[in-house]
Design a protein around this motif. Structure first.
Motif, mmCIF file in Angstrom:
data_model
loop_
_atom_site.group_PDB
_atom_site.id
_atom_site.type_symbol
_atom_site.label_atom_id
_atom_site.label_comp_id
_atom_site.label_asym_id
_atom_site.label_seq_id
_atom_site.Cartn_x
_atom_site.Cartn_y
_atom_site.Cartn_z
ATOM 1 N N UNK A 46 0.853 -1.200 0.000
ATOM 2 C CA UNK A 46 0.000 0.000 0.000
ATOM 3 C C UNK A 46 0.882 1.241 0.000
ATOM 4 N N UNK A 47 0.382 2.264 -0.695
ATOM 5 C CA UNK A 47 1.049 3.571 -0.722
ATOM 6 C C UNK A 47 0.047 4.606 -0.225
ATOM 7 N N UNK A 48 0.540 5.550 0.575
ATOM 8 C CA UNK A 48 -0.315 6.677 0.955
ATOM 9 C C UNK A 48 -0.074 7.820 -0.012
ATOM 10 N N UNK A 49 -1.075 8.685 -0.171
ATOM 11 C CA UNK A 49 -0.880 9.871 -1.028
ATOM 12 C C UNK A 49 0.341 10.640 -0.513
ATOM 13 N N UNK A 50 1.254 10.978 -1.412
ATOM 14 C CA UNK A 50 2.452 11.752 -1.033
ATOM 15 C C UNK A 50 3.612 10.874 -0.569
ATOM 16 N N UNK A 51 3.377 9.572 -0.409
ATOM 17 C CA UNK A 51 4.469 8.687 0.035
ATOM 18 C C UNK A 51 5.511 8.550 -1.081
ATOM 19 N N UNK A 52 6.788 8.534 -0.703
ATOM 20 C CA UNK A 52 7.866 8.475 -1.699
ATOM 21 C C UNK A 52 8.669 7.188 -1.594
ATOM 22 N N UNK A 53 8.969 6.664 -2.760
ATOM 23 C CA UNK A 53 9.812 5.465 -2.873
ATOM 24 C C UNK A 53 11.150 5.942 -3.448
ATOM 25 N N UNK A 54 12.255 5.659 -2.765
ATOM 26 C CA UNK A 54 13.574 6.084 -3.247
ATOM 27 C C UNK A 54 14.020 5.155 -4.379
ATOM 28 N N UNK A 55 14.199 5.717 -5.588
ATOM 29 C CA UNK A 55 14.578 4.870 -6.720
ATOM 30 C C UNK A 55 16.058 5.010 -7.070
ATOM 31 N N UNK A 56 16.683 6.122 -6.685
ATOM 32 C CA UNK A 56 18.116 6.276 -7.010
ATOM 33 C C UNK A 56 18.741 7.357 -6.141
ATOM 34 N N UNK A 57 19.988 7.085 -5.733
ATOM 35 C CA UNK A 57 20.820 8.189 -5.237
ATOM 36 C C UNK A 57 21.923 8.379 -6.264
#
Ligand SMILES: C[S@@+](CC[C@H](N)C(=O)[O-])C[C@H]1O[C@@H](n2cnc3c(N)ncnc32)[C@H](O)[C@@H]1O
Length: 356
Positions: A306-317
């Motif tokens: 589940x994702x909440x509105x505004x939740x961020x998934x880190x895809x790259x540094x």
């Protein structure tokens, strides 16, 4: 024509052999292609592992995913498009350094087995291949990439364009390649990791990676690293938020790739690209942000998230480096900095190190 799976085309099936480690190998004159794919990924377009890292990343708080999942065929094409963007100074600058200094690098390293980690289209590597050809110095090229389509295409083009060159391509992760590099008769190995890809590794991952590179090399061998340097936030943020939206498409393509590989139902239209410079950690951070509360299922991994509105998934540094601490860190892993090549503005650096 890119071939996405390890299965050879019918025309080449008679050339497929199995190596001692049971990975399919395609051999033809000066071209060898080797696929180090786990069985669970045998129908997949690249050599990422069986998805345990996806389960791990999506069940953590905050969520994250390894950047290798950017790279299916479309992801590789989008990355190539990024390299030509006006805001993306990195590729242009590294190209300029190579044009200036490839002869000096070839002269110092001499005859070698050139292993390139994350080789992609090998466009910049051609500058080094040209220097070797000019100096008439023997070289075999071993490109390594998880993105099978671009690696195969590139390897085939290279043997057409360079009449004397042998290419042994590995569709593989860095780790699987470094653990068992193809044997060579050449006097030296040169492992190249250019394109600022080192910046995608966390400090902890970077330490493990340096250790693996060090173990894969013999004293006297070389390591060539292309790193981006710390600079003004506005320039950095522009490079990862281009006006044409190519980086945004590249970032969100990760969701298409996961859908395809793991029978997922991400709706990429319900997410957006976010990128900013974290000055404290000296790294660009790319996120995929959920636009609403939503649930996503990846059937092949038996995973619902589940994702909440505004939740961020880190895809790259994308870490930005200073040369002195990098030199000190490399020394702790048995690498002596031989020379640092840079551009007039000192935006980017190519570091040539030698294994002690
Ligand atoms: C930032 S691009 C750089 C490409 C090229 N070296 C350049 O300088 O333009 C990173 C490359 O590494 C590959 N890659 C990413 N993660 C990888 C991994 N874990 N193992 C092997 N290749 C990987 C990608 O498919 C992509 O081609």
């Amino acid at each position: 024509m890119p071939v996405n799976s390890p299965a050879p085309s019918p025309a080449s099936s008679s050339n497929v052999e199995h190596s001692s480690r049971s990975t399919p190998v395609l051999q033809r004159n000066r071209l060898t292609l080797e696929y180090r794919l786990p069985a669970s990924a045998s129908n997949a377009p690249n050599a990422a592992d069986g998805g345990q890292d996806v389960v791990f990343g999506l069940t953590q708080t905050p969520k994250s995913l390894p950047p290798k999942y950017f790279y299916d065929d479309r992801g590789s094409q989008l990355f190539e498009a990024i390299t030509t963007l006006p805001e993306y100074y990195l590729t242009r600058t590294e190209t300029q350094i190579l044009l200036q200094d490839a002869d000096a690098i070839a002269c110092r390293v001499g005859a070698c087995d050139l292993v390139e980690l994350g080789s992609g289209s090998s466009t910049k590597t051609r500058i080094l291949l040209d220097a070797y050809a000019r100096q008439n110095t023997p070289l075999r090229y071993v490109p390594v990439d998880v993105s099978g389509g671009i690696l195969e295409d590139t390897a085939r083009r290279l043997i057409q364009d360079y009449g004397d060159l042998s290419v042994h391509g590995l569709v593989s992760t860095y780790e699987a390649a470094l653990a068992d590099l193809p044997a060579t008769d050449l006097p030296r190995r040169l492992i190249a990791f250019i394109g600022s890809t080192l910046g995608n590794l966390s400090p902890q991952h970077c330490e493990q990676f340096f250790q693996q590179v060090s173990q894969a090399l013999q004293p006297g061998d070389y390591f060539l690293l292309g790193v981006d340097r710390h600079k003004a936030t506005a320039r950095l943020e522009a490079a990862y938020n281009d006006s044409q939206g190519v980086t945004a498409a590249f970032n969100l393509n990760m969701l298409h790739h996961l859908n395809w590989r793991f029978q997922g139902d991400f709706d990429p239209g319900q997410f957006r690209h976010v990128a900013f410079y974290n000055e404290g950690d000296r790294q660009m951070e790319l996120y995929i942000e959920s636009l609403q509360d939503q649930t996503v299922t990846l059937k092949a991994l038996d995973l619902t998230v589940t994702f909440q509105a505004g939740e961020r998934l880190l895809s790259e540094i994308s870490r930005k480096f200073e040369i002195a601490p990098l030199t000190a860190d490399l020394l702790t892993h048995g690498f002596q900095m031989v020379e640092t090549f840079t551009d007039d503005q000192q935006d980017f650096a190519l570091c040539l190190c030698q294994r002690i």
